[in-house]
Design a protein around this motif. Structure first.
Motif, mmCIF file in Angstrom:
data_model
loop_
_atom_site.group_PDB
_atom_site.id
_atom_site.type_symbol
_atom_site.label_atom_id
_atom_site.label_comp_id
_atom_site.label_asym_id
_atom_site.label_seq_id
_atom_site.Cartn_x
_atom_site.Cartn_y
_atom_site.Cartn_z
ATOM 1 N N SER A 86 1.186 -1.286 0.221
ATOM 2 C CA SER A 86 -0.131 0.273 -0.088
ATOM 3 C C SER A 86 0.738 1.345 0.023
ATOM 4 O O SER A 86 1.782 1.466 0.627
ATOM 5 N N LYS A 87 0.611 2.101 -0.924
ATOM 6 C CA LYS A 87 0.811 3.193 -0.686
ATOM 7 C C LYS A 87 0.882 4.266 0.354
ATOM 8 O O LYS A 87 1.849 5.197 0.729
ATOM 9 N N SER A 88 -0.547 4.564 0.583
ATOM 10 C CA SER A 88 -1.064 4.944 1.857
ATOM 11 C C SER A 88 -0.412 4.320 2.942
ATOM 12 O O SER A 88 -0.012 5.122 4.024
ATOM 13 N N GLN A 89 -0.866 2.669 3.385
ATOM 14 C CA GLN A 89 -0.368 2.126 4.874
ATOM 15 C C GLN A 89 0.655 1.272 4.649
ATOM 16 O O GLN A 89 0.872 1.206 5.954
ATOM 17 N N GLY A 90 1.513 1.764 4.191
ATOM 18 C CA GLY A 90 2.888 1.004 4.558
ATOM 19 C C GLY A 90 2.728 -1.070 3.735
ATOM 20 O O GLY A 90 1.829 -1.278 3.091
ATOM 21 N N ASN A 91 3.611 -2.068 3.705
ATOM 22 C CA ASN A 91 4.097 -2.809 3.081
ATOM 23 C C ASN A 91 4.082 -3.885 4.391
ATOM 24 O O ASN A 91 4.995 -3.313 5.575
#
Length: 180
Positions: A86-91
């Motif tokens: 996720s670009k906004s929630q992290g990997n």
């Protein structure tokens, strides 16, 4: 030239101070939130123990509807796992490590670049008004300087997400409970 030397000296002192403060902070962190839901543990348990169900109530999935999910292991229970990008929630990823049917779900959670995984649990306790669910997560910042800085703020950073997720789970479960 004097100004550059003064500036460099002040910068070095500031960095040394930040490092000293960080290393004096505790290594452990813990986040915990609870809610009472008008439903039974038997109806709530599958909503938490199945990774594919999380998209229906997890605040992180709702913040990023384009989150890429990959599931592995069984559909539900111990060893059920998922990874996300996720670009906004992290990997990161999560794996259910232990279940006590209709009572407890233990998990391990990791995020890229955040050091050691954290562990957590959902505890479901039947009560007269429904089921009390307590969601906890704990971990250590040992060996990771960035986590050392974030550790003291984990409750304030993650706690509201736990509250929002539990609130979403409550709405969904109580709507389904009334319909059944």
């Amino acid at each position: 030239m004097k100004i550059i030397k003064w500036s460099a000296g002040i910068l070095l002192i500031a960095i040394a101070l930040i490092v000293a403060i960080a290393y004096s902070l505790p290594n452990e962190y813990k986040v915990s939130r609870s809610v009472v839901i008008r439903s039974t543990p038997a109806l709530l348990f599958p909503m938490i123990a199945s990774p594919k169900e999380w998209k229906n109530w997890s605040v992180w999935n709702q913040r990023d509807p384009d989150m890429k999910l990959e599931f592995s292991g069984p559909e539900s229970g111990a060893d059920a796992a998922w990874e996300w990008k996720s670009k906004s929630q992290g990997n990161g990823g999560m794996k259910i490590t232990h279940v006590g049917p209709n009572r407890i779900i233990d998990y391990e959670l990791h995020f890229e670049g955040m050091g050691k995984p954290s562990t957590g649990a959902f505890l479901l306790e039947a009560q007269a008004q429904g089921t009390k669910i307590t969601w906890t997560m704990e971990g250590t910042s040992e060996g990771n300087f960035m986590m050392k800085l974030f550790g003291p703020f984990m409750d304030k950073m993650v706690g509201p997400d736990f509250e929002a997720g539990l609130s979403n789970l409550k709405k969904l479960a109580e709507k389904n409970y009334v319909q059944n």
